[in-house]
Scaffold this motif. Structure first.
Motif, short mmCIF file in Angstrom:
data_model
loop_
_atom_site.label_atom_id
_atom_site.label_comp_id
_atom_site.label_asym_id
_atom_site.label_seq_id
_atom_site.Cartn_x
_atom_site.Cartn_y
_atom_site.Cartn_z
N GLU A 141 8.59 -10.81 12.86
CA GLU A 141 7.51 -10.76 13.84
C GLU A 141 6.15 -10.61 13.17
O GLU A 141 5.16 -11.17 13.63
N MET A 142 6.10 -9.84 12.07
CA MET A 142 4.83 -9.64 11.37
C MET A 142 4.49 -10.82 10.47
O MET A 142 3.32 -11.07 10.19
N GLY A 143 5.51 -11.54 10.00
CA GLY A 143 5.27 -12.61 9.05
C GLY A 143 5.14 -12.06 7.64
O GLY A 143 4.86 -10.88 7.43
N LEU A 144 5.37 -12.91 6.66
CA LEU A 144 5.25 -12.49 5.26
C LEU A 144 3.78 -12.40 4.89
O LEU A 144 3.09 -13.41 4.79
N LYS A 145 3.31 -11.17 4.70
CA LYS A 145 1.90 -10.96 4.40
C LYS A 145 1.62 -11.19 2.91
O LYS A 145 2.47 -10.91 2.07
N PRO A 146 0.41 -11.63 2.59
CA PRO A 146 0.05 -11.73 1.18
C PRO A 146 -0.52 -10.42 0.62
O PRO A 146 -0.70 -10.28 -0.59
N LYS A 147 -0.83 -9.45 1.52
CA LYS A 147 -1.45 -8.21 1.08
C LYS A 147 -0.63 -7.01 1.54
O LYS A 147 -0.09 -7.00 2.65
N PHE A 148 -0.59 -5.98 0.69
CA PHE A 148 0.16 -4.77 0.98
C PHE A 148 -0.66 -3.56 0.52
O PHE A 148 -1.57 -3.68 -0.30
N SER A 149 -0.27 -2.40 1.04
CA SER A 149 -0.92 -1.15 0.63
C SER A 149 0.14 -0.07 0.53
O SER A 149 1.11 -0.03 1.29
N ILE A 150 -0.04 0.82 -0.43
CA ILE A 150 0.91 1.90 -0.68
C ILE A 150 0.14 3.15 -1.05
O ILE A 150 -0.95 3.08 -1.64
N ALA A 191 -7.42 17.20 3.38
CA ALA A 191 -8.11 18.37 2.85
C ALA A 191 -7.55 19.64 3.47
O ALA A 191 -7.33 19.72 4.68
N ARG A 192 -7.28 20.62 2.64
CA ARG A 192 -6.74 21.93 2.99
C ARG A 192 -5.29 21.89 3.47
O ARG A 192 -4.77 22.90 3.91
N LEU A 193 -4.65 20.74 3.38
CA LEU A 193 -3.25 20.65 3.78
C LEU A 193 -2.32 20.52 2.58
O LEU A 193 -1.12 20.72 2.70
N THR A 194 -2.84 20.14 1.42
CA THR A 194 -2.05 20.02 0.21
C THR A 194 -2.97 20.21 -0.99
O THR A 194 -4.19 20.13 -0.88
N ASP A 195 -2.37 20.49 -2.16
CA ASP A 195 -3.16 20.75 -3.36
C ASP A 195 -3.27 19.52 -4.25
O ASP A 195 -3.68 19.62 -5.41
N HIS A 196 -2.90 18.36 -3.74
CA HIS A 196 -3.06 17.10 -4.45
C HIS A 196 -3.94 16.16 -3.63
O HIS A 196 -4.02 16.28 -2.40
N VAL A 197 -4.57 15.21 -4.31
CA VAL A 197 -5.37 14.19 -3.63
C VAL A 197 -4.53 12.92 -3.54
O VAL A 197 -4.09 12.39 -4.57
N PRO A 198 -4.25 12.42 -2.33
CA PRO A 198 -3.46 11.19 -2.20
C PRO A 198 -4.09 10.01 -2.93
O PRO A 198 -5.31 9.84 -2.93
N VAL A 199 -3.24 9.19 -3.56
CA VAL A 199 -3.67 8.01 -4.31
C VAL A 199 -3.16 6.77 -3.58
O VAL A 199 -1.96 6.68 -3.28
N CYS A 200 -4.06 5.83 -3.29
CA CYS A 200 -3.69 4.62 -2.55
C CYS A 200 -4.03 3.37 -3.36
O CYS A 200 -5.01 3.36 -4.11
N LEU A 201 -3.22 2.35 -3.18
CA LEU A 201 -3.42 1.08 -3.86
C LEU A 201 -3.23 -0.05 -2.86
O LEU A 201 -2.22 -0.11 -2.16
N ALA A 202 -4.23 -0.93 -2.77
CA ALA A 202 -4.14 -2.14 -1.97
C ALA A 202 -4.08 -3.32 -2.92
O ALA A 202 -4.88 -3.42 -3.85
N PHE A 203 -3.11 -4.23 -2.71
CA PHE A 203 -2.94 -5.34 -3.64
C PHE A 203 -2.48 -6.58 -2.87
O PHE A 203 -1.99 -6.50 -1.74
N SER A 204 -2.64 -7.72 -3.51
CA SER A 204 -2.20 -8.99 -2.93
C SER A 204 -1.23 -9.68 -3.87
O SER A 204 -1.20 -9.39 -5.07
N THR A 205 -0.43 -10.58 -3.32
CA THR A 205 0.54 -11.32 -4.11
C THR A 205 0.43 -12.80 -3.75
O THR A 205 -0.02 -13.16 -2.66
N PRO A 206 0.85 -13.69 -4.65
CA PRO A 206 0.76 -15.13 -4.37
C PRO A 206 1.89 -15.67 -3.50
O PRO A 206 1.89 -16.84 -3.15
N VAL A 207 2.87 -14.82 -3.16
CA VAL A 207 4.01 -15.28 -2.39
C VAL A 207 3.64 -15.43 -0.93
O VAL A 207 3.02 -14.55 -0.34
N SER A 208 4.02 -16.53 -0.31
CA SER A 208 3.75 -16.75 1.12
C SER A 208 4.87 -17.60 1.72
O SER A 208 5.69 -18.16 1.01
#
Length: 527
Positions: A102-111, A510-527
């Motif tokens: 239903e969503m289709g194969l996306k070229p971009k993802f985030s984690i 903030a104030r909920l954990t003692d680490h800072v979340p790390v996020c990565l957004a990337f794209s792939t050539p697969v479609s």
């Protein structure tokens, strides 16, 4: 095999539930007893009241522990008998979430990866946190609201922390906020030794092959208050407390239709029959295969948890030529405060072997691998002199770390991800906006984040506050740059290469954990 329940046998599940009920009175009594002897820094202004409470209530909790000891002993024996038959993880999915077709194969993802410190309260207080059950609900609410960009959850007011037992710092005195950059702290100041100003290169900055030419980054990097919109994957560490886990999973399923939680192995050698790995993976895409493996080496407090690696294969959709597209994600939590013992290199050896073996066994012939991501809390950084062996491990060369220039040197814009726990309740970082502002200032980074100068990793380093210089340009290069949370990708991990679009640190928790979340957004050539 994807396990949808902790036990395959209803009888074993019933016996394990009985063991939990037998252990509960003694467990609660012991936790309440221990909490009275460990104050949060935000509770220091009311320490006399807490001391009085501890004096009067501790004998009661101790008496309850003695009275419930027979029940606890029976519950512990029953737990040891049933735990070896427990499934290595639990997988739950929501039927009403959209499928990849239903969503289709996306070229971009985030984690995103983050350590949530959802420990039992008696343990969480050693990290200057408490009330994990409330924090779990608040964390899930903020993540879902932030990534959906609909109704963003406002940061809680100070009185909400007071109601939940996390007391806010006292109000301003003489026009100066208590807990600001030069605020009072109950801990002693320390001086940084051997550091150089931020505008000067570190003494070991040049790699063996010579200097690296300055390059313009091909991706953006920033500190944000919000998680990436429509976040695809979330990897969490230190999700230990069972009540908090259930609340967190229930909240995350509003956005992530597929969640794996409670991965672990239970035995005397793996975790002393105590805690599982604390790992959790939430995905918008269905899981095709998953496997958990515990590390064989651990020391000190990590002996009580079955830390290891959770490896997952997710279905992303179908390509235009009809092939199934899949992605691989491995999340891990490694030895903390290893001290002089070389535990981390041994765990990295196992991690490298496991990821390659899992991919080899599960990929298949007619399947297109889109990406291979490795993330989690590695408990070592790329700059500290005492962690040279870990950062130069071959595994760190197989996966691409966007923040690294070379082993021993991070790119100049990088920021640490572990907060200095003794400054956790200062008003200067009390909400997402304030924490974001602090992480964009070198002076504030130096105060609120751990330094990349560790020689012997131990708990003392998180309970000391460095002296902060008056000028931004005089801040040492290592100040506030202990980056132990990673999101890395394998450059040969799919059809074509992963193209990173954005690397971000997120202050929404903030104030909920003692680490800072790390996020990565990337794209792939697969479609």
């Amino acid at each position: 095999m994807l396990h949808t329940a902790p036990f395959s046998s209803p009888l074993l599940a019933l016996l394990h539930l009985l063991s939990c009920w037998l252990l509960l009175p003694g467990y609660r009594s012991f936790g309440s007893l221990m909490c009275g002897f460990r104050l949060l820094s935000s509770e220091f202004p009311w320490q006399h009241w807490f001391i009085a409470r501890t004096v009067f209530l501790s004998p009661l909790f101790a008496l309850l522990m003695i009275l419930t000891f027979p029940l606890s002993a029976a519950g512990w024996i029953l737990r040891m008998m049933t735990s070896p038959f427990r499934n290595p993880f639990v997988y739950c999915s929501s039927p009403d979430v959209p499928s990849p077709e239903e969503m289709g194969l996306k070229p971009k993802f985030s984690i995103c990866t983050t350590n949530l410190c959802l420990l039992p309260d008696a343990c969480a207080r050693f990290n200057n946190l408490s009330d994990g059950y409330w924090r779990a609900g608040e964390i899930a609410s903020r993540i879902v609201a932030s990534t959906r960009r609909g109704n963003l959850a406002p940061p809680p007011a100070h009185d909400s922390f007071q109601r939940r037992g996390n007391l806010a710092p006292p109000p301003a005195e003489n026009g100066k906020p208590n807990g600001g950059l030069h605020g009072e702290t109950p801990y002693n100041l320390r001086s940084r030794k051997g550091g150089r100003p931020a505008h000067q290169p570190h003494r070991d900055a040049s790699p063996p092959d010579g200097p690296v030419l300055a390059q313009r980054e091909e991706f953006s990097h920033s500190v944000e208050t919000q998680f990436p919109e429509n976040l695809d994957f979330l990897c969490c560490q230190e999700v230990f407390d069972q009540d908090a886990t259930r609340r967190l999973v229930a909240g995350l399923r509003q956005h992530f239709g597929h969640v794996i939680y409670d991965p672990g192995r239970w035995s005397w050698g793996a975790n002393l029959w105590a805690f599982h790995s604390g790992l959790l993976l939430a995905s918008r895409y269905p899981v095709l295969a998953a496997e958990f493996r515990p590390f064989s080496a651990a020391r000190k407090q990590d002996r009580w948890a079955a830390k290891g690696a959770l490896m997952v294969k997710v279905f992303l959709g179908r390509t235009q030529d009809g092939h199934d597209a899949v992605g691989y994600i491995t999340t891990t939590h490694m030895q903390s405060y290893q001290g002089p013992f070389e535990i981390l290199p041994r765990q990295l050896d196992e991690l490298m072997a496991w990821t390659e073996d899992f991919r080899r066994r599960t990929l298949g012939c007619d399947v297109i691998q889109v990406f291979d991501i490795l993330c989690g809390d590695f408990n070592f950084d790329n700059m500290s002199p005492g962690e040279k062996t870990a950062r130069e491990h071959p595994l760190m060369g197989k996966y691409v770390d966007m923040c690294k220039d070379a082993p021993g040197r991070d790119k100049p814009w990088t920021i640490g991800t572990e907060l200095r726990q003794c400054t956790f309740w200062e008003t200067s970082i009390s909400n997402p906006e304030k924490l974001r502002a602090a992480l964009r200032s070198r002076r504030a980074q130096a105060r609120y984040l751990l330094d990349g100068d560790v020689t012997d990793a131990n708990m003392d380093m998180v309970w000391s506050v460095p002296e902060v210089t008056e000028e931004e340009t005089e801040v040492p290069a290592i100040a506030g740059r202990r980056r132990i949370d990673y999101v890395m990708y394998r450059s040969d991990g799919g059809r074509g290469d992963v193209s990173v679009e954005k690397y971000s640190l997120v202050t929404q928790l903030a104030r909920l954990t003692d680490h800072v979340p790390v996020c990565l957004a990337f794209s792939t050539p697969v479609s």
